[in-house]
Write a protein that holds these residues in place. Sequence first.
Motif, PDB file in Angstrom:
ATOM      1  N   CYS A 159     -14.226  14.752   0.677  1.00 21.08           N
ATOM      2  CA  CYS A 159     -13.371  15.158  -0.436  1.00 21.08           C
ATOM      3  C   CYS A 159     -11.891  14.977  -0.098  1.00 21.08           C
ATOM      4  CB  CYS A 159     -13.642  16.612  -0.809  1.00 21.08           C
ATOM      5  SG  CYS A 159     -15.314  16.906  -1.423  1.00 21.08           S
ATOM      6  N   TYR A 160     -11.585  14.060   0.795  1.00 21.95           N
ATOM      7  CA  TYR A 160     -10.209  13.814   1.207  1.00 21.95           C
ATOM      8  C   TYR A 160      -9.573  12.723   0.352  1.00 21.95           C
ATOM      9  CZ  TYR A 160     -11.363  16.370   5.495  1.00 21.95           C
ATOM     10  OH  TYR A 160     -11.732  17.320   6.402  1.00 21.95           O
ATOM     11  N   ASN A 161      -8.245  12.766   0.273  1.00 25.01           N
ATOM     12  CA  ASN A 161      -7.464  11.707  -0.367  1.00 25.01           C
ATOM     13  C   ASN A 161      -6.555  11.050   0.666  1.00 25.01           C
ATOM     14  OD1 ASN A 161      -8.573  12.104  -2.861  1.00 25.01           O
ATOM     15  ND2 ASN A 161      -6.723  12.898  -3.825  1.00 25.01           N
ATOM     16  N   PHE A 162      -6.212   9.802   0.392  1.00 24.55           N
ATOM     17  CA  PHE A 162      -5.241   9.111   1.231  1.00 24.55           C
ATOM     18  C   PHE A 162      -3.830   9.590   0.872  1.00 24.55           C
ATOM     19  CE2 PHE A 162      -8.779   6.065   1.297  1.00 24.55           C
ATOM     20  CZ  PHE A 162      -8.887   5.853   2.668  1.00 24.55           C
ATOM     21  N   PRO A 163      -2.934   9.613   1.852  1.00 24.42           N
ATOM     22  CA  PRO A 163      -1.535   9.960   1.546  1.00 24.42           C
ATOM     23  C   PRO A 163      -0.953   8.990   0.505  1.00 24.42           C
ATOM     24  CG  PRO A 163      -1.916   9.943   3.916  1.00 24.42           C
ATOM     25  CD  PRO A 163      -3.152   9.365   3.291  1.00 24.42           C
ATOM     26  N   ASP A 164       0.047   9.462  -0.217  1.00 24.19           N
ATOM     27  CA  ASP A 164       0.631   8.643  -1.289  1.00 24.19           C
ATOM     28  C   ASP A 164       1.197   7.327  -0.774  1.00 24.19           C
ATOM     29  OD1 ASP A 164      -0.022  10.565  -3.148  1.00 24.19           O
ATOM     30  OD2 ASP A 164       1.953  11.509  -3.126  1.00 24.19           O
ATOM     31  N   ASP A 165       1.692   7.317   0.476  1.00 27.58           N
ATOM     32  CA  ASP A 165       2.301   6.100   1.002  1.00 27.58           C
ATOM     33  C   ASP A 165       1.344   5.287   1.866  1.00 27.58           C
ATOM     34  OD1 ASP A 165       2.132   7.895   3.068  1.00 27.58           O
ATOM     35  OD2 ASP A 165       4.197   7.636   3.774  1.00 27.58           O
ATOM     36  N   PHE A 166       0.049   5.565   1.776  1.00 28.26           N
ATOM     37  CA  PHE A 166      -0.933   4.845   2.579  1.00 28.26           C
ATOM     38  C   PHE A 166      -0.995   3.382   2.147  1.00 28.26           C
ATOM     39  CE2 PHE A 166      -5.200   3.448   3.839  1.00 28.26           C
ATOM     40  CZ  PHE A 166      -5.273   3.919   5.141  1.00 28.26           C
ATOM     41  N   ILE A 167      -1.001   2.485   3.118  1.00 26.44           N
ATOM     42  CA  ILE A 167      -1.009   1.043   2.871  1.00 26.44           C
ATOM     43  C   ILE A 167      -2.455   0.547   2.880  1.00 26.44           C
ATOM     44  CG2 ILE A 167      -0.330  -1.203   3.817  1.00 26.44           C
ATOM     45  CD1 ILE A 167       2.034   0.371   5.182  1.00 26.44           C
ATOM     46  N   PHE A 168      -2.947   0.092   1.745  1.00 28.59           N
ATOM     47  CA  PHE A 168      -4.285  -0.503   1.694  1.00 28.59           C
ATOM     48  C   PHE A 168      -4.174  -1.935   1.202  1.00 28.59           C
ATOM     49  CE2 PHE A 168      -7.877  -1.692  -1.112  1.00 28.59           C
ATOM     50  CZ  PHE A 168      -8.793  -1.946  -0.105  1.00 28.59           C
ATOM     51  N   GLY A 169      -4.771  -2.848   1.933  1.00 25.88           N
ATOM     52  CA  GLY A 169      -4.709  -4.241   1.511  1.00 25.88           C
ATOM     53  C   GLY A 169      -5.705  -5.094   2.250  1.00 25.88           C
ATOM     54  N   VAL A 170      -5.506  -6.402   2.142  1.00 30.57           N
ATOM     55  CA  VAL A 170      -6.390  -7.376   2.771  1.00 30.57           C
ATOM     56  C   VAL A 170      -5.539  -8.339   3.592  1.00 30.57           C
ATOM     57  CG1 VAL A 170      -8.144  -7.209   0.975  1.00 30.57           C
ATOM     58  CG2 VAL A 170      -6.295  -8.883   0.738  1.00 30.57           C
ATOM     59  N   ALA A 171      -6.169  -8.984   4.567  1.00 25.65           N
ATOM     60  CA  ALA A 171      -5.421  -9.823   5.492  1.00 25.65           C
ATOM     61  C   ALA A 171      -6.098 -11.162   5.704  1.00 25.65           C
ATOM     62  CB  ALA A 171      -5.274  -9.099   6.839  1.00 25.65           C
ATOM     63  N   GLY A 172      -5.276 -12.138   6.084  1.00 25.03           N
ATOM     64  CA  GLY A 172      -5.739 -13.466   6.471  1.00 25.03           C
ATOM     65  C   GLY A 172      -4.659 -14.112   7.309  1.00 25.03           C
ATOM     66  N   SER A 173      -4.927 -15.296   7.830  1.00 23.05           N
ATOM     67  CA  SER A 173      -3.914 -16.006   8.611  1.00 23.05           C
ATOM     68  C   SER A 173      -3.858 -17.460   8.183  1.00 23.05           C
ATOM     69  CB  SER A 173      -4.212 -15.916  10.109  1.00 23.05           C
ATOM     70  OG  SER A 173      -5.154 -16.891  10.508  1.00 23.05           O
ATOM     71  N   ALA A 174      -2.689 -18.072   8.415  1.00 25.38           N
ATOM     72  CA  ALA A 174      -2.448 -19.437   7.945  1.00 25.38           C
ATOM     73  C   ALA A 174      -3.456 -20.426   8.511  1.00 25.38           C
ATOM     74  CB  ALA A 174      -1.026 -19.856   8.309  1.00 25.38           C
ATOM     75  N   ALA A 175      -3.685 -20.381   9.824  1.00 27.93           N
ATOM     76  CA  ALA A 175      -4.580 -21.361  10.442  1.00 27.93           C
ATOM     77  C   ALA A 175      -5.990 -21.263   9.899  1.00 27.93           C
ATOM     78  CB  ALA A 175      -4.598 -21.163  11.961  1.00 27.93           C
ATOM     79  N   GLN A 176      -6.361 -20.110   9.370  1.00 23.36           N
ATOM     80  CA  GLN A 176      -7.738 -19.892   8.955  1.00 23.36           C
ATOM     81  C   GLN A 176      -7.991 -20.100   7.468  1.00 23.36           C
ATOM     82  OE1 GLN A 176      -7.432 -16.138  11.477  1.00 23.36           O
ATOM     83  NE2 GLN A 176      -9.623 -16.458  11.478  1.00 23.36           N
ATOM     84  N   VAL A 177      -6.935 -20.158   6.646  1.00 23.29           N
ATOM     85  CA  VAL A 177      -7.171 -20.314   5.203  1.00 23.29           C
ATOM     86  C   VAL A 177      -6.316 -21.388   4.548  1.00 23.29           C
ATOM     87  CG1 VAL A 177      -7.897 -17.902   4.950  1.00 23.29           C
ATOM     88  CG2 VAL A 177      -5.499 -18.519   4.542  1.00 23.29           C
TER      89      VAL A 177
END
Length: 618
Positions: A159-177
Amino acid sequence: MRVSVSSISLVATIARAQQLFITTTGYSERPQCTQSPASPSYYFQPFSFTLNDTVRYATSVPSPTSTQTYAPPYSKAVKHLSTNPVTTTWGSYVPEHTAINATDTDDPYGQAAWSSLWHNVKLDNYTTTGLYSTTVSPTPIPSSELVLPPKDYFGPTDCYNFPDDFIFGVAGSAAQVEGAVALEGRGPTIQEKLVNLTRPKNYVTAENYFLYKQDIQRLASMGVKYYSFSIPWARILPFALPGTPVNQEGIQHYDDLINAVLDAGMQPIVTLIHFDSPWTFVSSDNVTATPDFGYYNGGYQNETFVDAFVNYAEIVLSHYADRVPIWVTFNEPWLYSFNFAGANNVIHAHARVYHFYHDVLKATGKMGIKFNDNFGVPRDPENPGDVRAANRFQEIYLGLFGNPIFLGKQYPDAVLQTLPGAKPLSKKELHYISNTADFFGIDPYTATSVSQPAEGIDDCVANHTAANSLWPVCVVGETTNVYGWNIGYRAQSYVYITPTYLREFLNYLWNTFRTPVLVGEFGYPVFGEAEKELPDQLFDTPRSIYYLSFMSEILKAIHEDGVHVIGALAWSWVDNWEFGDYAQQFGMQVLNHTTQQRYFKKSFFDLVDFVGTRQSSA
């Protein structure tokens, strides 16, 4: 009641023949069950079939009416550069089609010189031509692609929430995509050569260089808020060194990409180097030489590397720091440092870039560095030798960089007493390097069960020979615990689902290095996924279990342990080239390498929903 001796004997015989599973601490608790168990009642009712599909419709995200700035624009930042940049453009290099017949052979950085960069690398089985040769305009995401998949039966109960400033995203790198490796002025990197030594590579990868606008729209339609990518040094400075021309096409490309991210309502996170050093730094070395530690020769130990990297970073930061809130200088430097000199150069280069960013540009965003370390836990926590081995594991992998950068402390004794050529930092160096990171980036894919070698750590350290595969870490790393159980459910490669170890790891990082933690990568390659039919690839429940369990433990670390975790970036947003092959699919989208079509996997929906329902603004 009287029990005969023969009855007692019979019971004893049965007990010896069959071990009974009786827990010593009680069976698993169910803290969510707060009511007394109810007695069932049975009844009939009308029956009907029901089918409920929940559809998430793609909606256009309006462009922000204003953009937050974190540093002065290029027009003002350029005056702070160490060298006066000169921009130019080159063509593209296509093997057996590009003749080096330019008339500017006297120009050390002209078209002939640029083409020679590629010609001299001598890549065999080199292919670069994909489906696209120019940026593709985005199209709306069909709502049919955004139908929520069936839920797994078991799921998180927190029943927890993430802090308002929590960073959620996805990642990749140039050599791989990205692909387009020798197009529009990009120079060669070590990655093209490294993979070419062992097998032909499809250099097209995911063609994100041309499809970035569509890819960004797909991520935005799923509710992703942060998009992490890397900029290839060789696409900005093909000749790599200070004073050489800047590739105008490269500058323009990442300017457009960053603006596209912002226009889609997301925020960019940029890594300056992700294993793709310019070939210049290793062209005269044996690229397959055995490193003192890590995997490959990234050229970091080259005497020209520090000044060159700082110059490259200054150029990139002066162009984009005004719009990018988060920067990573080096990705997992332990793996490509090659030797102590390389690691030492990384630390000095990172510190100089940090001081340029905050002290010279007066930038207000965040800058850090990101490490690899599959957390070493004692195989037997009650065994002092295993505890010592786990501490050494962390000192070699993390203390090497973490002590000076985050704590202003000397290299660990384990480093100074093990690595050839290792020498202490001076007080002046430590003062300059200390506290030059705003976050501690970590890529905690899994954990490792650690114990001492049979001959002991000290004997292993002294035995620096090719036959000693444990040197220089000098601990035994395993994937089973002291009772022989795997430490978690295994993926295709080295990754095991180890969420509780992740929570312990976050506690270790926060309480050791005293800096907010960013989980910069974490992901899971489902076993045999590449051989499955498309519907089975899409229904990737093991990956969902991995992501949701890891995110649940991050929440516990935040709320129950007081650990400051500022964010988590899932690896990766699409199946990509995993530095050798395409069989290990870490992506949350399936990629058809022939058509370049992308398909959302179930884990993507599950992860986004998990985070979205645990945000205060949701």
